[in-house]
Design a protein around this motif. Sequence first.
Motif, PDB file in Angstrom:
ATOM      1  N   ALA A  99     -69.851 -20.714  20.259  1.00 30.10           N
ATOM      2  CA  ALA A  99     -70.570 -20.753  21.533  1.00 30.10           C
ATOM      3  C   ALA A  99     -71.116 -22.150  21.818  1.00 30.10           C
ATOM      4  N   LEU A 100     -71.656 -22.808  20.790  1.00 28.02           N
ATOM      5  CA  LEU A 100     -72.175 -24.162  20.972  1.00 28.02           C
ATOM      6  C   LEU A 100     -71.060 -25.142  21.312  1.00 28.02           C
ATOM      7  N   MET A 101     -69.926 -25.008  20.632  1.00 32.77           N
ATOM      8  CA  MET A 101     -68.777 -25.862  20.953  1.00 32.77           C
ATOM      9  C   MET A 101     -68.321 -25.629  22.398  1.00 32.77           C
ATOM     10  N   THR A 102     -68.397 -24.377  22.832  1.00 33.29           N
ATOM     11  CA  THR A 102     -68.020 -24.062  24.207  1.00 33.29           C
ATOM     12  C   THR A 102     -68.981 -24.711  25.197  1.00 33.29           C
ATOM     13  N   GLY A 103     -70.284 -24.608  24.921  1.00 33.93           N
ATOM     14  CA  GLY A 103     -71.279 -25.220  25.791  1.00 33.93           C
ATOM     15  C   GLY A 103     -71.126 -26.729  25.872  1.00 33.93           C
ATOM     16  N   LEU A 104     -70.858 -27.370  24.731  1.00 37.78           N
ATOM     17  CA  LEU A 104     -70.662 -28.820  24.716  1.00 37.78           C
ATOM     18  C   LEU A 104     -69.376 -29.203  25.450  1.00 37.78           C
ATOM     19  N   ALA A 105     -68.309 -28.403  25.232  1.00 41.04           N
ATOM     20  CA  ALA A 105     -67.044 -28.692  25.915  1.00 41.04           C
ATOM     21  C   ALA A 105     -67.203 -28.569  27.425  1.00 41.04           C
ATOM     22  N   PHE A 106     -67.942 -27.568  27.857  1.00 45.73           N
ATOM     23  CA  PHE A 106     -68.178 -27.400  29.293  1.00 45.73           C
ATOM     24  C   PHE A 106     -68.986 -28.568  29.848  1.00 45.73           C
ATOM     25  N   ALA A 107     -70.018 -28.971  29.127  1.00 45.80           N
ATOM     26  CA  ALA A 107     -70.856 -30.086  29.597  1.00 45.80           C
ATOM     27  C   ALA A 107     -70.086 -31.402  29.612  1.00 45.80           C
ATOM     28  N   SER A 108     -69.074 -31.534  28.744  1.00 41.96           N
ATOM     29  CA  SER A 108     -68.315 -32.787  28.670  1.00 41.96           C
ATOM     30  C   SER A 108     -67.476 -33.028  29.920  1.00 41.96           C
ATOM     31  N   TYR A 109     -67.327 -32.036  30.769  1.00 45.50           N
ATOM     32  CA  TYR A 109     -66.646 -32.238  32.048  1.00 45.50           C
ATOM     33  C   TYR A 109     -67.568 -32.907  33.072  1.00 45.50           C
ATOM     34  N   PHE A 110     -68.871 -32.946  32.772  1.00 44.36           N
ATOM     35  CA  PHE A 110     -69.840 -33.495  33.719  1.00 44.36           C
ATOM     36  C   PHE A 110     -70.599 -34.693  33.154  1.00 44.36           C
ATOM     37  N   VAL A 111     -70.549 -34.878  31.839  1.00 41.94           N
ATOM     38  CA  VAL A 111     -71.230 -36.000  31.188  1.00 41.94           C
ATOM     39  C   VAL A 111     -70.206 -36.689  30.288  1.00 41.94           C
ATOM     40  N   PRO A 112     -70.151 -38.011  30.278  1.00 39.51           N
ATOM     41  CA  PRO A 112     -69.205 -38.699  29.391  1.00 39.51           C
ATOM     42  C   PRO A 112     -69.317 -38.198  27.957  1.00 39.51           C
ATOM     43  N   VAL A 113     -68.166 -37.974  27.335  1.00 34.83           N
ATOM     44  CA  VAL A 113     -68.114 -37.310  26.027  1.00 34.83           C
ATOM     45  C   VAL A 113     -68.935 -38.037  24.981  1.00 34.83           C
ATOM     46  N   TYR A 114     -68.754 -39.350  24.863  1.00 31.72           N
ATOM     47  CA  TYR A 114     -69.469 -40.100  23.829  1.00 31.72           C
ATOM     48  C   TYR A 114     -70.980 -39.987  24.029  1.00 31.72           C
ATOM     49  N   GLU A 115     -71.408 -40.165  25.272  1.00 33.79           N
ATOM     50  CA  GLU A 115     -72.841 -40.050  25.580  1.00 33.79           C
ATOM     51  C   GLU A 115     -73.363 -38.652  25.278  1.00 33.79           C
ATOM     52  N   LEU A 116     -72.570 -37.634  25.608  1.00 34.10           N
ATOM     53  CA  LEU A 116     -72.989 -36.252  25.409  1.00 34.10           C
ATOM     54  C   LEU A 116     -73.199 -35.935  23.937  1.00 34.10           C
ATOM     55  N   TYR A 117     -72.181 -36.159  23.115  1.00 36.96           N
ATOM     56  CA  TYR A 117     -72.265 -35.766  21.704  1.00 36.96           C
ATOM     57  C   TYR A 117     -73.258 -36.635  20.936  1.00 36.96           C
ATOM     58  N   THR A 118     -73.296 -37.922  21.282  1.00 41.41           N
ATOM     59  CA  THR A 118     -74.244 -38.807  20.590  1.00 41.41           C
ATOM     60  C   THR A 118     -75.689 -38.401  20.873  1.00 41.41           C
ATOM     61  N   SER A 119     -76.006 -38.212  22.133  1.00 41.50           N
ATOM     62  CA  SER A 119     -77.392 -37.872  22.492  1.00 41.50           C
ATOM     63  C   SER A 119     -77.768 -36.467  22.041  1.00 41.50           C
ATOM     64  N   PHE A 120     -76.818 -35.535  22.090  1.00 43.23           N
ATOM     65  CA  PHE A 120     -77.158 -34.152  21.729  1.00 43.23           C
ATOM     66  C   PHE A 120     -77.432 -34.019  20.236  1.00 43.23           C
ATOM     67  N   PHE A 121     -76.572 -34.607  19.411  1.00 42.37           N
ATOM     68  CA  PHE A 121     -76.730 -34.430  17.963  1.00 42.37           C
ATOM     69  C   PHE A 121     -77.747 -35.388  17.356  1.00 42.37           C
ATOM     70  N   THR A 122     -78.181 -36.390  18.114  1.00 46.27           N
ATOM     71  CA  THR A 122     -79.284 -37.245  17.651  1.00 46.27           C
ATOM     72  C   THR A 122     -80.605 -36.813  18.264  1.00 46.27           C
ATOM     73  N   LEU A 123     -80.585 -35.689  18.985  1.00 50.44           N
ATOM     74  CA  LEU A 123     -81.780 -35.096  19.604  1.00 50.44           C
ATOM     75  C   LEU A 123     -82.434 -36.038  20.613  1.00 50.44           C
ATOM     76  N   SER A 124     -81.610 -36.867  21.257  1.00 50.49           N
ATOM     77  CA  SER A 124     -82.150 -37.792  22.255  1.00 50.49           C
ATOM     78  C   SER A 124     -81.669 -37.431  23.667  1.00 50.49           C
ATOM     79  N   ALA A 125     -81.017 -36.285  23.817  1.00 52.80           N
ATOM     80  CA  ALA A 125     -80.518 -35.867  25.127  1.00 52.80           C
ATOM     81  C   ALA A 125     -81.674 -35.477  26.037  1.00 52.80           C
ATOM     82  N   SER A 126     -81.442 -35.592  27.332  1.00 51.91           N
ATOM     83  CA  SER A 126     -82.465 -35.213  28.301  1.00 51.91           C
ATOM     84  C   SER A 126     -82.688 -33.706  28.277  1.00 51.91           C
ATOM     85  N   PHE A 127     -83.809 -33.301  28.848  1.00 57.26           N
ATOM     86  CA  PHE A 127     -84.115 -31.867  28.883  1.00 57.26           C
ATOM     87  C   PHE A 127     -83.054 -31.094  29.671  1.00 57.26           C
ATOM     88  N   ALA A 128     -82.613 -31.673  30.810  1.00 54.56           N
ATOM     89  CA  ALA A 128     -81.627 -30.989  31.649  1.00 54.56           C
ATOM     90  C   ALA A 128     -80.316 -30.794  30.906  1.00 54.56           C
TER      91      ALA A 128
END
Length: 474
Positions: A173-202
């Motif tokens: 489910a988490l991989m699905t959520g990240l894959a879906f978000a990667s269509y709207f946020v650049p992949v590198y920025e998405l995975y880096t910020s999410f797994f380093t806990l620096s992603a925005s609240f939105a």
Amino acid sequence: MDRKIDVKDISDKVKPGRKTHKASVDRFDPSSTIYVRSVKGVYQRLRKFMGWFLLLLFIVLPLIPWDGHQAILFDIENNRYHIFNLTIFPQDLTLLAWIFIIAAFGLFFFTTYLGRVWCGYTCPQTVWTFIFIWFEELFEGKANKRRKLDESPWNGNKIWRKAAKHACWWLVALMTGLAFASYFVPVYELYTSFFTLSASFALTFWVLFFSTCTYINAGWMRAIVCTHMCPYARFQSAMFDKDTFIVGYDAKRGESRGPRSRKADPKELGLGDCIDCDLCVQVCPTGIDIRDGLQYECINCGACIDACDQTMERMGYEKGLIAYTTEHKLTGAKTDILRPKIIGYGVVLSLMCGLFVWNLLTIKAIGFEVLRDRNALYRETNEGLVENAYTFKIINKTMEEQEYNLSVTGLPEPVWSGPTAIRVAPGEVFTQPVSIAVDPYELDKSILTIQFTVQDTDSDEQIQQESRFFSGGR
């Protein structure tokens, strides 16, 4: 006037020599659990291939680099949508409307011809549900073992199996959520910020929101979505007719059903080919009995066909007791494939595809809009000229900086105030105010139609916008 309405008796009746089976759960009760039995066969191999192919396509597409950006990226923040070589701006979102229209008529066409094949082979709900069931079988075993495990008291064995299953569900489910978000946020920025806990609240909220939806839909709700929530199951009957290919049971050949040994002659026993093994019910993801006839819950996945064909093969009978067929064929009539409804949907679908391609090919790499000054229709300059003010909005729809030339036609000897050549950054909406002045004695009308032109200096591509020039009747 005496008019009677024929009433069909649909009460359950037990026919001689027929054994009745009741489903172990009430499929209309959302709280009921359907333990889907696994089955192998031609249609299940096709379904798994389609499921894994679409899943990998969904995950991989945003990861493909393409001309300095992702192959597919819907950059909502900057109002640009990249699809391989094509960059779409909000002004071209009519393409999205064409895509929805094509998808709708495509669904109508294929449903009229092949029934609910979308649901059985390509629907995300079906694909993810079977992936979750695969993990369920991996840790908890086949359908009977899963039922016994759920009925057993909690102990160490049950806890670790349930915990492992739900952990894998959450991971998918988490991989699905990240894959879906990667269509709207650049992949590198998405995975880096999410797994380093620096992603925005939105961003964090939407990833976790879609992950939770996937976990609930595919893990817990499953067939409830198909039978209680999906609108497609409700309006599909408007597209079905007696020539639509559906999963159907040949009652003439199968009845009367009943168990027998392999060596027994069913004709001597007064039985049909159906041995009433109930496997078609056990493998159905929505828990229906296809032998009861066409039902809106059927998703045309073909699981019951594979299960029945295996049984027929073991018994030495001809396959196809349950098959993709039509109501006309089941009654012995001829199936008419090229019928008016199919032809009509096909013609409209082809027309919509043609219009979409034409719209796609005619997209300009320049966006241009002209706004007149709303404060005054015109004004007089110190030199006695009549002047009109305009504001240009120019959009560079390419991924490189472009230089454009500006010009006007339709006026005698216009005096241009403002730049006639500008440079616009990639994807930028450039705003440029200009004013045009004309000697009023050169004008023969109080309102003239004029044309503004923006021309790309490299490609010579140009776009024009019509406007008006006011002189006050002088």
